[in-house]
Each structure stands twice: as structure tokens, then as C-alpha cells.
Design a protein around this motif. Structure first.
Motif, PDB file in Angstrom:
ATOM      1  N   ASP A 184       9.975 -57.226 -10.749  1.00 24.60           N
ATOM      2  CA  ASP A 184      11.225 -57.979 -11.391  1.00 24.60           C
ATOM      3  C   ASP A 184      12.229 -58.542 -10.550  1.00 24.60           C
ATOM      4  O   ASP A 184      12.659 -57.769  -9.734  1.00 24.60           O
TER       5      ASP A 184
ATOM      6  N   SER B 170       6.787 -60.683 -13.514  1.00 21.19           N
ATOM      7  CA  SER B 170       5.496 -60.709 -12.920  1.00 21.19           C
ATOM      8  C   SER B 170       4.717 -59.372 -12.842  1.00 21.19           C
ATOM      9  O   SER B 170       5.227 -58.471 -12.611  1.00 21.19           O
TER      10      SER B 170
ATOM     11  N   LYS C 284      -2.481 -62.865 -24.316  1.00 17.91           N
ATOM     12  CA  LYS C 284      -1.174 -62.029 -24.181  1.00 17.91           C
ATOM     13  C   LYS C 284      -1.311 -60.715 -23.841  1.00 17.91           C
ATOM     14  O   LYS C 284      -2.411 -60.082 -24.225  1.00 17.91           O
TER      15      LYS C 284
ATOM     16  N   TYR D 227       3.573 -60.119 -21.285  1.00 16.75           N
ATOM     17  CA  TYR D 227       3.347 -61.257 -20.367  1.00 16.75           C
ATOM     18  C   TYR D 227       1.976 -62.049 -21.024  1.00 16.75           C
ATOM     19  O   TYR D 227       1.303 -61.681 -21.729  1.00 16.75           O
ATOM     20  N   GLU D 228       2.046 -63.169 -20.348  1.00 15.95           N
ATOM     21  CA  GLU D 228       0.836 -63.977 -20.484  1.00 15.95           C
ATOM     22  C   GLU D 228      -0.070 -64.181 -18.901  1.00 15.95           C
ATOM     23  O   GLU D 228       0.290 -63.806 -18.124  1.00 15.95           O
TER      24      GLU D 228
ATOM     25  N   LEU E  33      -0.236 -61.552 -13.986  1.00 19.18           N
ATOM     26  CA  LEU E  33       0.553 -61.759 -15.196  1.00 19.18           C
ATOM     27  C   LEU E  33       2.020 -62.522 -14.851  1.00 19.18           C
ATOM     28  O   LEU E  33       2.423 -62.265 -14.030  1.00 19.18           O
ATOM     29  N   LYS E  34       2.374 -63.237 -15.911  1.00 20.28           N
ATOM     30  CA  LYS E  34       3.846 -63.850 -15.701  1.00 20.28           C
ATOM     31  C   LYS E  34       4.561 -63.589 -17.081  1.00 20.28           C
ATOM     32  O   LYS E  34       3.920 -63.670 -18.230  1.00 20.28           O
ATOM     33  N   ASP E  35       5.723 -63.412 -17.301  1.00 20.40           N
ATOM     34  CA  ASP E  35       6.368 -63.515 -18.537  1.00 20.40           C
ATOM     35  C   ASP E  35       6.475 -64.876 -19.111  1.00 20.40           C
ATOM     36  O   ASP E  35       5.877 -65.785 -18.790  1.00 20.40           O
TER      37      ASP E  35
END
Length: 376
Positions: A44, A53, A83, A105-106, A135-137
Motif C-alpha cells: 500500500d 497492489s 476480481k 483487487y482486479e 493484483l491492482k486496486d
């Protein structure tokens, strides 16, 4: 700070185990539940545009020897709309376990996919899958969804309503709403527009762990936790550092409109080690280090001067001293939390300061790194 039951907050100060699991959603439907993961790193960063992430490895062994390894667009773990909800599980012996949501996250990437297969009665079956995920928010997808053409808000009555319209996500309202100050023209980057809108409320937009858009104030709130060392504390180490890369002694607000730039307002530090110049007009040892700012929301000399007065003390002090706190794993900690930090030696407080969380890194280790800036 995330909510935790009294039992959980008590457990985090003692001896406990923790691990991670994920739920997988596609098109609003949960397709996999409580999937084991390993090699977990959760980052973060309040200074990044996409603040949340993570990277991890899915460990899957199907009850019917099936595979979940993606091979095409639309497969459950492919990086095309799937997701992930990441949870930390805290366990104390056989009597206590609690789940904490770390983030929605995606999937941005599946860099490595390893599926071990075998043949049984001519059927191709799977012994198990190891699937690496990046992963990313949700701000990553918002940033990718650029404006087709420059545009303007259809309604100037509410900053929150406009942010919800631009993101297409639910919002958690933590800052007092206000009208959009003027009719603005969005350029290309939608995420920059969202941060500018939040900035007009003197706040920063971010994704909450529950997947909603919220804001945290630039003004420091009251401390939410006491972090102390010693035998009864959870603070293990304090590493101090200093950098001048984000420290400024002058703020200049430029006019946004037009091709010829003009200065609406400016101000500088006039005394102390960060002063811009000496009394005789010569440059100080630190020299002049201006921060330039322009915004469609700050378009009058009065508003520009107010911005200078608000931000000059912040950029000249709050980010000058950075401290990395090594603490026992704490899934409740969030970006923006203000902590009362007390370093102890033989039961005596030898160092006490207030600090605000700017970065965190969590893994499967017992400790996590929490980076803070110190209040002067």
C-alpha cells in the motif's frame, strides 16, 4: 484503521499465526471461495496513483481433479475482469480465528501458470495448479478508462456525486461534501480528474478495503493507535531516514487557463534551515526549491493564496523525516492512520512521536514494514 473486534485487537498483541486466502469473482458472481495462496506480498502506497497492489500464488487442487489455470480470455483467473478479495486470517490456537478483508483487487497479470496434468482412462485431469497473480486496486481500471474527448461535469452540485459518476463505484463519504467550485474541462486521464476533485476538498481519494471509493483528509486526524516497543509492545524496530526529494521551501500557484502562464500567488519559507534565501537576499544553504501547482479549481488570487498558506507548512516539514517501523503483523493498519509511536528501552520511553502511515508492506512473515512521516 480497519475495524477489529476486541478479541482480535487483543490477539494481535500476543502470540498468533496468520495466513491468507482469496475469493474469486467474475461478473459479480463468486466462482471460487477460500482459495489458499502463498508467496503473498501486499503493498500500500499513499504516494502512488494506484495505491493498492499485491502479488501472490494461487494454490489449487480440485476435488474432482479439475484445473482453474486460465488459457483464454474469460477464464476465471484471466486478467480480463476477474476480481479478487484478499483476506488475512488470524488464528490463536484452536479457540480463536478471525478474518480481515485486506482489499478488493482486479487481476492485472498472470505472469506464470503451472498446471500439472495426468491421464486417467483417456481423460486429462489435473493434479493441481500454481498460478502467479499480480493484483491492482480498482483505480488501475479507472486510470485505463480514459476520457474519449475533453468534457465537463454534468452537475456542479456535489464533488462526491461526480467522483461516483467518474469511477462507476460505490462511495463511502468520509469528508464533508461541497459543490464543484467552477465548470472545469477534463482532459484525458480520468484518475487525475478524481484526485483533483478530492483535492478541492483538501483530501485524497483512495480505495477502501471493502472496494468503495473514499477520501482521507490532508489535515492530520487524531491518533488511532499507540504503537510501542518493549516486552509488552508490538514495535520491533525503528529506522530513520531523511530525504529532500519531496521537501519544498516555496509554493507557486500558476494560472491554469490559457497558453501564457501567470502566477496567481506564491509564498516561501523565510527563516530556519529550510528558508529560501538569507536576509541579505542571497540564496540559503538549502537554496530555493519551489513546488509548482495549477488547477482548474484554484483560479483566483484569493483561492491561490489560501492554497499557498495551507500547503507551504505541509510540504516544507511533514515529508522531510521518514521512518520505517518494523512491527508485528497488523492487518488493521491503513494508509493515513496517525500513530502515537513510543520506542522503549528497559520499560522507559526513550523516543515518542506522532507519525502518519504512508506505505506498508505485508508478507507471510511475522513482521511488516510500516513507513510513516513524522509530525514536526
Amino acid at each position: 484503521m480497519r475495524y477489529g473486534t476486541p478479541s482480535l485487537t487483543g490477539a494481535l498483541t500476543g502470540s498468533f499465526d496468520h495466513w491468507y486466502v482469496v475469493d474469486v469473482f467474475y461478473d459479480g458472481v463468486r466462482v471460487l471461495r477460500d482459495v489458499d495462496v502463498t508467496n503473498v506480498t501486499v503493498d500500500d502506497d499513499a504516494t502512488a496513483l494506484v495505491q493498492g497492489s499485491a502479488s501472490l500464488t494461487i494454490v489449487y487442487q480440485g476435488a474432482f481433479a479439475e484445473t482453474v489455470a486460465p488459457t483464454a480470455i474469460g477464464d476465471y483467473l484471466s486478467p480480463f475482469g476477474t476480481k479478487i478479495i484478499l483476506y488475512a486470517l488470524v488464528n490463536v490456537g484452536p479457540g480463536f480465528a478471525e478474518r480481515v478483508t485486506l482489499g478488493h483487487y482486479e487481476i492485472a497479470e498472470t505472469p506464470h501458470i503451472n498446471s500439472t496434468q495426468f491421464v486417467f482412462n483417456t481423460a486429462i485431469l489435473s493434479k493441481g495448479d500454481l498460478i502467479d497473480l499480480t493484483l491492482k486496486d480498482a483505480f488501475d481500471a479507472v486510470q485505463a478508462d480514459r476520457f474519449d474527448v475533453p468534457g465537463s461535469p454534468p452537475n456542479l452540485s456535489s464533488v462526491w456525486t461526480e467522483i461516483q459518476r467518474l469511477t462507476g463505484l460505490p462511495v463511502t463519504r468520509t469528508i464533508t461534501d461541497a459543490p464543484i467550485s467552477s465548470s472545469v474541462a477534463y482532459q484525458e486521464d480520468k484518475l487525475h480528474a478524481i484526485y483533483d476533485l478530492a483535492g478541492s476538498l483538501d483530501a485524497v481519494a483512495y480505495m477502501t478495503p471493502d472496494g468503495t471509493v473514499s477520501m482521507r483528509p490532508n489535515v492530520w486526524p487524531s491518533p488511532v493507535d499507540v504503537l510501542k516497543g518493549g516486552d509488552e509492545g508490538t514495535l520491533v524496530g525503528v529506522t530513520r531516514g531523511m530525504s529532500n526529494s519531496s521537501v519544498y521551501n516555496r509554493v507557486v500557484v500558476r494560472s491554469y487557463a490559457g497558453t501564457t502562464e501567470s502566477v496567481l500567488a506564491s509564498g516561501e519559507i523565510t527563516d530556519g534551515p529550510l528558508r529560501a534565501q538569507n536576509v541579505d537576499g542571497s540564496l540559503s544553504p538549502f537554496r530555493r526549491r519551489p513546488m509548482f501547482f495549477s488547477s482548474q479549481y484554484v483560479n483566483t488570487p484569493e483561492a491561490a493564496m489560501s492554497f499557498v498558506n495551507n500547503w507551504l507548512p505541509r510540504v516544507s516539514k511533514l515529508r522531510s523525516v521518514e521512518v520505517v517501523l518494523s512491527e508485528i503483523f497488523n492487518p488493521l493498519r491503513e494508509l493515513g492512520d496517525v500513530l502515537d509511536v513510543r520506542r522503549m528501552v528497559q520499560g522507559v520511553v526513550v523516543d515518542n512521536f506522532y507519525a502518519r502511515v504512508t506505505r506498508m508492506r505485508r508478507t507471510q512473515d511475522t513482521l511488516q514494514d510500516t513507513t510513516v512521516v513524522v509530525q514536526p
